[in-house]
Design an enzyme around this catalytic site. Structure first.
Site, short mmCIF file in Angstrom:
data_model
loop_
_atom_site.label_atom_id
_atom_site.label_comp_id
_atom_site.label_asym_id
_atom_site.label_seq_id
_atom_site.Cartn_x
_atom_site.Cartn_y
_atom_site.Cartn_z
N GLY A 183 0.90 -1.02 0.21
CA GLY A 183 -0.34 -0.01 0.31
C GLY A 183 0.35 0.90 0.06
N GLY A 189 0.67 4.11 3.44
CA GLY A 189 1.37 4.46 3.03
C GLY A 189 2.81 5.25 2.43
CG ASN A 232 -5.43 10.26 -4.26
OD1 ASN A 232 -4.41 9.73 -5.27
ND2 ASN A 232 -6.39 9.72 -2.91
CG LEU A 233 -2.87 15.32 -5.35
CD1 LEU A 233 -2.60 16.75 -6.23
CD2 LEU A 233 -2.04 15.00 -5.56
CB SER A 291 -3.61 -6.95 -6.90
OG SER A 291 -4.55 -7.34 -6.12
CG ASP A 316 -7.89 1.12 0.42
OD1 ASP A 316 -7.27 0.03 0.14
OD2 ASP A 316 -7.61 2.41 -0.38
NE ARG A 327 -13.08 -6.04 6.99
CZ ARG A 327 -14.71 -5.75 7.21
NH1 ARG A 327 -15.54 -7.09 7.19
NH2 ARG A 327 -14.67 -4.72 7.81
CB ALA A 362 -5.70 -6.17 0.04
CB CYS A 386 -39.94 -3.50 0.24
SG CYS A 386 -39.28 -3.64 1.98
#
Length: 430
Positions: A27, A32, A59-60, A98, A120, A122, A124, A176
């Protein structure tokens, strides 16, 4: 900087261990980026980093190894290049891939002395947990959720593994409820996400947005059949075809879409009178009536535009603009249109405009307080805002646990939980 101080204060044996240790960082996002900076400044020399994502503008503000010029590029590769600028002696290998790719099997993990998770999702995390257990390699697991963060060491035969403790599952809602009787803003937001997919993405039978006549609360009598047929006939000449097929037949006309979704379908729901005996009935919207109002009507909240709540007229106009924009984008995509689906990426402004407008209009219809774009963005993507301070502290704690492991003091490792609102750190021995 703590890591700079550590480099000069480590005893020789530990410093030598760091320089020879093969480290895998999984990551290169919020945690990371901080972690990669920390490990090279602490003295790690042989590092491999893997991340599937590319850099997005959003992300920046917290992933400080990235700049605007890097948008659209591989996170792992750019992180490597950025780290090498201030530590050129490090030997870093980057994988834009990945970690769940079969190539990264048990034999791959056995190449490392230590694995650090900065993930981030589950699925992985589960995969890395299993690979490390099978390879008998120490894993330092971490995560953040807003102001809260945690770090824990996982070692086969010594600690619990990542999957030993049950994790909370994502909440789901009956169809519903979404289609007929929403009672909370999240119900309207889920409906708007479904609508986005039905109109502009891949249609899913489990994400239908039209009124649900199979609602178990209904129990229609034979005498009701004529009423239902009449309502259907008066439903703006809308046949019960798929939402996308009908939208295409109108040329994605925003007014016709509005009338179907927020007037005709609501009037149809009102014929299901058993639903409204103990609930407040919904209020159909009328396009011409709300177009008479000015956009600022009913604006509440201060500060940034995303944190304000606009009146119904404002959301009517936003709905119209977003439909026109998305239809144009859909036409440009051509044959690739079916791949366009809401996947929780809230950083696409037209898509977020559409979900914000549609969700708020439905909230108004069902007598709920409307929400700001900021609030809807958080709920639509199941997002807890990332806090740079939390990421930085957690990355530092990961390195401290790594030093214990490499010193042979794995028994002294702790599960640490941090709250950046008050700087409180809670830790306990494993």
């Amino acid at each position: 900087m703590v890591t700079l101080q550590l480099v000069g204060s480590l005893r020789k044996e530990l410093a030598d261990s760091l320089s020879t240790c093969r480290l895998l960082v999984v990551g290169a996002g919020g945690i990371g980026c901080e972690l990669l900076k920390n490990v090279v400044l602490t003295g790690f020399k042989n590092i491999e980093v893997i991340d599937l994502d590319i850099i997005d503008v959003s992300n920046l503000n917290r992933q400080f190894l990235f700049q605007k010029k890097h948008v659209g590029k591989s996170k792992a590769q750019v992180a490597k290049e950025s780290v090498l600028q201030f530590c050129p002696t490090a030997n870093i290998t980057a994988y834009h891939d990945s970690i769940m790719n079969p190539d990264y099997n048990v034999e791959f993990f056995r190449n490392f002395m230590l694995v650090m998770n900065a993930l981030d999702n589950r699925a992985a995390r589960n995969h890395v947990n299993r690979m490390c257990l099978a390879a008998d390699i120490p894993l330092i697991e971490s995560g953040t959720a807003g102001y809260l963060g945690q770090v824990t060491v996982i070692k086969k035969g010594l600690t619990e593994c990542y999957e030993c403790q049950p994790k909370p599952t994502q909440k789901t809602f009956p169809g519903c409820t979404i289609r007929n009787t929403p009672s909370e803003p999240i119900h309207c937001i889920v409906w708007a996400k479904y609508l986005f997919n039905q109109l502009f993405g891949e249609e899913d039978a489990d994400q239908e947005v039209s009124p649900d006549t199979a609602d178990p609360e209904l129990s229609w009598n034979p005498a009701d059949t004529e009423t239902r047929a009449t309502a259907s006939d008066q439903d703006g000449d809308i046949k019960r075809v798929s939402t996308k097929a009908w939208a295409r037949s109108t040329g994605y006309d925003p007014v016709k879409l509005f009338n179907k979704l927020f007037k005709d379908d609501i009037q149809y729901l009102l014929t299901m009178d058993k639903l409204w005996k103990k609930r407040k009935a919904p209020l159909p919207l009328d396009w011409p009536e709300h177009q008479k109002l000015t956009c600022p009507q009913g604006v509440t909240g201060m500060g940034l535009k995303d944190q304000r709540v606009f009146g119904v007229a404002g959301y009517c106009q936003l709905f119209s603009r977003s439909v026109e924009t998305l239809h144009s984008m859909l036409a440009d995509k051509g044959d690739g249109a079916e791949e366009w689906i809401w996947m929780g990426n809230c950083d696409d402004p037209p898509a977020m405009d559409f979900v914000t407008a549609a969700a708020n209009l439905r909230m108004y219809i069902f007598s709920m307080n409307m929400k700001s774009r900021f609030d809807i963005k958080s709920m639509a993507g199941n997002i807890i805002p990332a806090i740079a301070t939390t990421n930085a502290v957690i990355a530092g704690l990961i390195v401290l646990e790594a030093l214990k492991i490499l010193s042979g003091d794995v028994e002294q490792c702790r599960t640490g939980k941090f709250d950046s609102r008050n700087g409180e750190l809670f830790s306990k021995l494993m």
